[in-house]
Motif scaffolding. Structure first.
Motif, PDB file in Angstrom:
ATOM      1  N   LEU A   1       0.940  -1.190  -0.086  1.00 12.88           N
ATOM      2  CA  LEU A   1       0.002   0.043   0.065  1.00 12.88           C
ATOM      3  C   LEU A   1       0.725   1.311  -0.163  1.00 12.88           C
ATOM      4  CD1 LEU A   1      -3.122  -0.738   2.536  1.00 12.88           C
ATOM      5  CD2 LEU A   1      -2.774  -1.410   0.190  1.00 12.88           C
ATOM      6  N   SER A   2       0.422   2.341  -0.847  1.00 10.64           N
ATOM      7  CA  SER A   2       0.952   3.418  -0.642  1.00 10.64           C
ATOM      8  C   SER A   2       0.665   4.209   0.562  1.00 10.64           C
ATOM      9  CB  SER A   2       0.603   4.600  -1.765  1.00 10.64           C
ATOM     10  OG  SER A   2      -0.700   4.732  -1.809  1.00 10.64           O
ATOM     11  N   HIS A   3       1.209   5.310   1.167  1.00  5.80           N
ATOM     12  CA  HIS A   3       0.945   6.108   2.324  1.00  5.80           C
ATOM     13  C   HIS A   3      -0.706   6.576   2.091  1.00  5.80           C
ATOM     14  CE1 HIS A   3       4.144   6.030   4.991  1.00  5.80           C
ATOM     15  NE2 HIS A   3       4.948   6.447   3.923  1.00  5.80           N
ATOM     16  N   GLU A   4      -0.888   7.071   0.891  1.00  6.19           N
ATOM     17  CA  GLU A   4      -2.304   7.384   0.632  1.00  6.19           C
ATOM     18  C   GLU A   4      -3.286   6.336   0.862  1.00  6.19           C
ATOM     19  OE1 GLU A   4       0.486  10.220  -1.187  1.00  6.19           O
ATOM     20  OE2 GLU A   4       0.276   8.051  -1.296  1.00  6.19           O
ATOM     21  N   GLU A   5      -3.261   5.237   0.197  1.00  9.69           N
ATOM     22  CA  GLU A   5      -3.885   4.021   0.475  1.00  9.69           C
ATOM     23  C   GLU A   5      -4.057   3.877   1.889  1.00  9.69           C
ATOM     24  OE1 GLU A   5      -3.481   1.579  -3.654  1.00  9.69           O
ATOM     25  OE2 GLU A   5      -1.926   1.566  -2.421  1.00  9.69           O
TER      26      GLU A   5
ATOM     27  N   ALA B   1     -11.887   2.998   9.067  1.00 12.59           N
ATOM     28  CA  ALA B   1     -13.115   2.361   8.267  1.00 12.59           C
ATOM     29  C   ALA B   1     -12.941   0.777   7.823  1.00 12.59           C
ATOM     30  CB  ALA B   1     -13.304   3.154   6.751  1.00 12.59           C
ATOM     31  N   GLY B   2     -11.411   0.383   7.751  1.00 12.54           N
ATOM     32  CA  GLY B   2     -11.340  -0.867   7.414  1.00 12.54           C
ATOM     33  C   GLY B   2     -11.557  -1.713   8.637  1.00 12.54           C
TER      34      GLY B   2
ATOM     35  N   VAL C   1     -16.673   2.716   5.096  1.00 10.19           N
ATOM     36  CA  VAL C   1     -16.909   1.512   5.707  1.00 10.19           C
ATOM     37  C   VAL C   1     -17.562   0.439   4.781  1.00 10.19           C
ATOM     38  CG1 VAL C   1     -18.160   0.366   7.658  1.00 10.19           C
ATOM     39  CG2 VAL C   1     -17.060   2.542   7.880  1.00 10.19           C
ATOM     40  N   GLY C   2     -18.511   1.058   4.053  1.00 14.61           N
ATOM     41  CA  GLY C   2     -19.155  -0.160   3.132  1.00 14.61           C
ATOM     42  C   GLY C   2     -18.255  -0.741   2.145  1.00 14.61           C
ATOM     43  N   THR C   3     -17.472  -0.043   1.418  1.00  7.64           N
ATOM     44  CA  THR C   3     -16.320  -0.484   0.592  1.00  7.64           C
ATOM     45  C   THR C   3     -15.578  -1.562   1.110  1.00  7.64           C
ATOM     46  OG1 THR C   3     -14.945   1.266   0.845  1.00  7.64           O
ATOM     47  CG2 THR C   3     -16.378   1.457  -1.041  1.00  7.64           C
ATOM     48  N   PHE C   4     -15.037  -1.541   2.291  1.00  5.42           N
ATOM     49  CA  PHE C   4     -14.414  -2.509   3.027  1.00  5.42           C
ATOM     50  C   PHE C   4     -15.246  -3.722   3.494  1.00  5.42           C
ATOM     51  CE2 PHE C   4     -11.252   1.111   3.868  1.00  5.42           C
ATOM     52  CZ  PHE C   4     -10.230   0.387   3.441  1.00  5.42           C
ATOM     53  N   ALA C   5     -16.498  -3.405   3.938  1.00  6.26           N
ATOM     54  CA  ALA C   5     -17.308  -4.431   4.317  1.00  6.26           C
ATOM     55  C   ALA C   5     -17.687  -5.436   3.116  1.00  6.26           C
ATOM     56  CB  ALA C   5     -18.914  -4.058   4.840  1.00  6.26           C
ATOM     57  N   VAL C   6     -18.020  -4.955   1.747  1.00  5.56           N
ATOM     58  CA  VAL C   6     -18.230  -5.755   0.568  1.00  5.56           C
ATOM     59  C   VAL C   6     -17.161  -6.706   0.306  1.00  5.56           C
ATOM     60  CG1 VAL C   6     -18.695  -5.631  -1.599  1.00  5.56           C
ATOM     61  CG2 VAL C   6     -19.933  -3.871  -0.270  1.00  5.56           C
ATOM     62  N   GLN C   7     -15.830  -6.084   0.526  1.00  4.42           N
ATOM     63  CA  GLN C   7     -14.785  -7.098   0.230  1.00  4.42           C
ATOM     64  C   GLN C   7     -14.347  -8.075   1.318  1.00  4.42           C
ATOM     65  OE1 GLN C   7     -11.467  -4.485  -1.994  1.00  4.42           O
ATOM     66  NE2 GLN C   7     -12.654  -2.953  -0.745  1.00  4.42           N
ATOM     67  N   ILE C   8     -14.561  -7.445   2.450  1.00  2.00           N
ATOM     68  CA  ILE C   8     -14.394  -8.394   3.542  1.00  2.00           C
ATOM     69  C   ILE C   8     -15.279  -9.679   3.417  1.00  2.00           C
ATOM     70  CG2 ILE C   8     -14.112  -8.879   5.852  1.00  2.00           C
ATOM     71  CD1 ILE C   8     -12.984  -5.846   6.072  1.00  2.00           C
ATOM     72  N   ALA C   9     -16.583  -9.490   3.427  1.00  2.00           N
ATOM     73  CA  ALA C   9     -17.413 -10.375   2.896  1.00  2.00           C
ATOM     74  C   ALA C   9     -17.406 -11.438   2.113  1.00  2.00           C
ATOM     75  CB  ALA C   9     -18.820  -9.597   2.985  1.00  2.00           C
TER      76      ALA C   9
ATOM     77  N   GLN D   1      -7.022  -9.061  -1.477  1.00  3.54           N
ATOM     78  CA  GLN D   1      -8.393  -9.508  -1.420  1.00  3.54           C
ATOM     79  C   GLN D   1      -9.070  -8.274  -1.137  1.00  3.54           C
ATOM     80  OE1 GLN D   1      -7.543 -13.021   0.910  1.00  3.54           O
ATOM     81  NE2 GLN D   1      -9.154 -13.865  -0.044  1.00  3.54           N
ATOM     82  N   VAL D   2      -8.492  -7.313  -0.428  1.00  2.00           N
ATOM     83  CA  VAL D   2      -9.175  -6.213   0.078  1.00  2.00           C
ATOM     84  C   VAL D   2      -8.271  -5.061  -0.455  1.00  2.00           C
ATOM     85  CG1 VAL D   2      -9.725  -4.888   1.957  1.00  2.00           C
ATOM     86  CG2 VAL D   2     -10.563  -7.100   1.945  1.00  2.00           C
ATOM     87  N   ARG D   3      -8.914  -4.087  -0.859  1.00  6.29           N
ATOM     88  CA  ARG D   3      -8.177  -2.754  -1.486  1.00  6.29           C
ATOM     89  C   ARG D   3      -9.091  -1.337  -0.911  1.00  6.29           C
ATOM     90  NH1 ARG D   3      -3.268  -4.166  -1.767  1.00  6.29           N
ATOM     91  NH2 ARG D   3      -2.611  -2.088  -2.920  1.00  6.29           N
ATOM     92  N   PRO D   4      -8.260  -0.397  -0.485  1.00  3.52           N
ATOM     93  CA  PRO D   4      -9.087   0.933  -0.195  1.00  3.52           C
ATOM     94  C   PRO D   4      -9.303   1.507  -1.237  1.00  3.52           C
ATOM     95  CG  PRO D   4      -6.513   0.775   0.255  1.00  3.52           C
ATOM     96  CD  PRO D   4      -6.753  -0.399  -0.162  1.00  3.52           C
ATOM     97  N   VAL D   5     -10.817   1.993  -1.304  1.00  5.97           N
ATOM     98  CA  VAL D   5     -11.045   2.988  -2.325  1.00  5.97           C
ATOM     99  C   VAL D   5     -10.715   4.232  -1.814  1.00  5.97           C
ATOM    100  CG1 VAL D   5     -12.847   3.812  -3.770  1.00  5.97           C
ATOM    101  CG2 VAL D   5     -12.724   1.271  -2.750  1.00  5.97           C
ATOM    102  N   VAL D   6      -9.749   4.993  -2.582  1.00  5.60           N
ATOM    103  CA  VAL D   6      -9.492   6.305  -2.282  1.00  5.60           C
ATOM    104  C   VAL D   6     -10.021   7.422  -3.495  1.00  5.60           C
ATOM    105  CG1 VAL D   6      -7.469   8.162  -2.091  1.00  5.60           C
ATOM    106  CG2 VAL D   6      -7.261   5.797  -1.170  1.00  5.60           C
ATOM    107  N   ALA D   7     -11.179   8.064  -3.017  1.00  5.67           N
ATOM    108  CA  ALA D   7     -11.721   8.885  -4.160  1.00  5.67           C
ATOM    109  C   ALA D   7     -10.969  10.014  -4.402  1.00  5.67           C
ATOM    110  CB  ALA D   7     -13.191   9.139  -3.482  1.00  5.67           C
ATOM    111  N   GLU D   8     -10.238  10.843  -3.308  1.00  4.86           N
ATOM    112  CA  GLU D   8      -9.478  11.690  -3.635  1.00  4.86           C
ATOM    113  C   GLU D   8      -8.704  12.084  -2.746  1.00  4.86           C
ATOM    114  OE1 GLU D   8     -10.815  16.446  -4.872  1.00  4.86           O
ATOM    115  OE2 GLU D   8     -12.204  15.188  -3.625  1.00  4.86           O
ATOM    116  N   VAL D   9      -7.296  12.740  -3.116  1.00  3.82           N
ATOM    117  CA  VAL D   9      -6.336  13.330  -2.295  1.00  3.82           C
ATOM    118  C   VAL D   9      -6.077  14.563  -2.257  1.00  3.82           C
ATOM    119  CG1 VAL D   9      -3.714  12.738  -1.896  1.00  3.82           C
ATOM    120  CG2 VAL D   9      -5.044  11.031  -2.680  1.00  3.82           C
ATOM    121  N   LEU D  10      -6.250  15.145  -1.098  1.00  9.47           N
ATOM    122  CA  LEU D  10      -6.050  16.686  -1.000  1.00  9.47           C
ATOM    123  C   LEU D  10      -4.905  17.171  -0.130  1.00  9.47           C
ATOM    124  CD1 LEU D  10      -9.807  17.579  -0.576  1.00  9.47           C
ATOM    125  CD2 LEU D  10      -8.732  17.590  -2.675  1.00  9.47           C
TER     126      LEU D  10
END
Length: 317
Positions: free
Chosen positions: A117-121, A128-129, A157-165, A280-289
């Motif tokens: 993972l990058s620091h951003e990820e 959330a994860g 939280v939901g994006t992680f929950a879908v992948q973990i399930a 099997q699980v990856r964070p969804v980063v929408a934007e980096v500011l």
């Protein structure tokens, strides 16, 4: 150190950039140079009024971090200067969060950053994860072959929950607005439901041949009561928000309702890191500011919509 300070509770325009004294680690603590900080809905709640968490302005918010250990306190042998780490600091009574270049944190809640993972990820993961892991794995105890309904599958939280399930072998039904249905499918959801256009309980019963789901995880609120009739007998439900309404329908169905509020610990992040390293699980980063645009990140949080996480760049790796 450079920090974004909340001098008073209020709106996203309340934040101020300030130069604060650098903190020092005490026994059992590490000093972390924060490279990136994640943002979460709880940040916006605390900005509005953090008295429920024992906060009193001026305060530095921020409860996700990925960074580098700068210094270790007395008695710390787990880490050394230069180690890359990630964590979610305590909320209650903590006046110095991760919207700052330096952060002191107890070593027992810090984990090594997954190398892939990058620091951003990585900054998008801990709160959330960890919450999704607690709900799906520890509280709901989802098992191979079960069917799970996740309300708000496109959020942090939901994006992680879908992948973990999916990773534990469940069939996943997840809800979102129309703009995020394709994201749900990419995350692994077997059924993506548009809550704006569809009657969710009816769709759930149709997708389960009238049997209902084994478990429900509500990440957005207001969905526990209508989910009770579409959950099997002896099923489990979990929520990260208050339940409003009559829950008496649980009892004749022998269902269990879990309230989920994340306890900070290293082990949870280490468990989650196994799935992260396997991809099997990856964070969804929408934007980096940049950190100075924290107000924009909070306006997005206030909207209650969007996908994944907004991450703030605080310092150089």
């Amino acid at each position: 150190m450079r920090a974004i300070v909340l001098p008073r509770f209020g709106g996203p325009e309340s934040f101020q950039a300030q130069d604060l004294p650098a903190p020092s680690p005490g026994p059992g603590q590490v000093l972390v140079r924060v490279v990136t900080s994640g943002t979460n809905p709880v940040d916006a709640k605390l900005r509005h009024d953090g008295t429920w968490a024992g906060l009193k302005p001026p305060v530095v918010l921020g409860y996700d971090a990925s960074g580098v250990v700068e210094q270790v306190g007395p008695g710390v042998t787990d880490f050394k200067a230069g180690d890359e780490v990630f964590y979610t600091p305590e909320i209650f009574g903590n006046p110095l969060g991760t919207y700052a270049e330096l952060n002191v944190v107890g070593v027992d809640i810090v984990a090594r950053k997954p190398p892939s993972l990058s620091h951003e990820e990585a900054a998008a993961v801990p709160l959330a994860g960890g919450t999704a892991w607690d709900a799906v794995v520890r509280r709901l105890q989802v098992r191979v072959g079960e069917t799970v309904l996740i309300h708000g599958g496109a959020g942090g939280v939901g994006t992680f929950a879908v992948q973990i399930a999916k990773a534990v072998g469940a069939r996943v039904l997840a809800t979102s607005g129309p703009a995020n249905l394709e994201l749900l499918r990419k995350l692994g959801a077997d059924v993506a439901i548009d809550y704006q256009q569809e009657d969710v309980p009816k769709r759930v019963l149709r997708e389960t041949d009238g049997q209902g789901v084994d478990a429900v995880f509500d990440t957005v609120g207001r969905n526990i009561i209508p989910s009770i009739p579409v959950t099997r007998r002896h099923g489990r439900l979990a929520t990260i928000l208050d339940v409003v309404g009559d829950v008496s329908g649980l009892y004749p169905r022998n269902q269990t309702l879990h309230g989920v509020f994340l306890d900070r610990e290293r082990r949870r992040l280490e468990e989650l890191s196994v799935l992260l390293e396997r991809r099997q699980v990856r964070p969804v980063v929408a934007e980096v500011l940049p950190l100075e645009r924290v107000g924009d990140a909070h306006r997005r949080l206030d909207s209650g919509h969007g996908r994944g996480k907004v991450v703030l760049t605080v310092s150089k790796p």
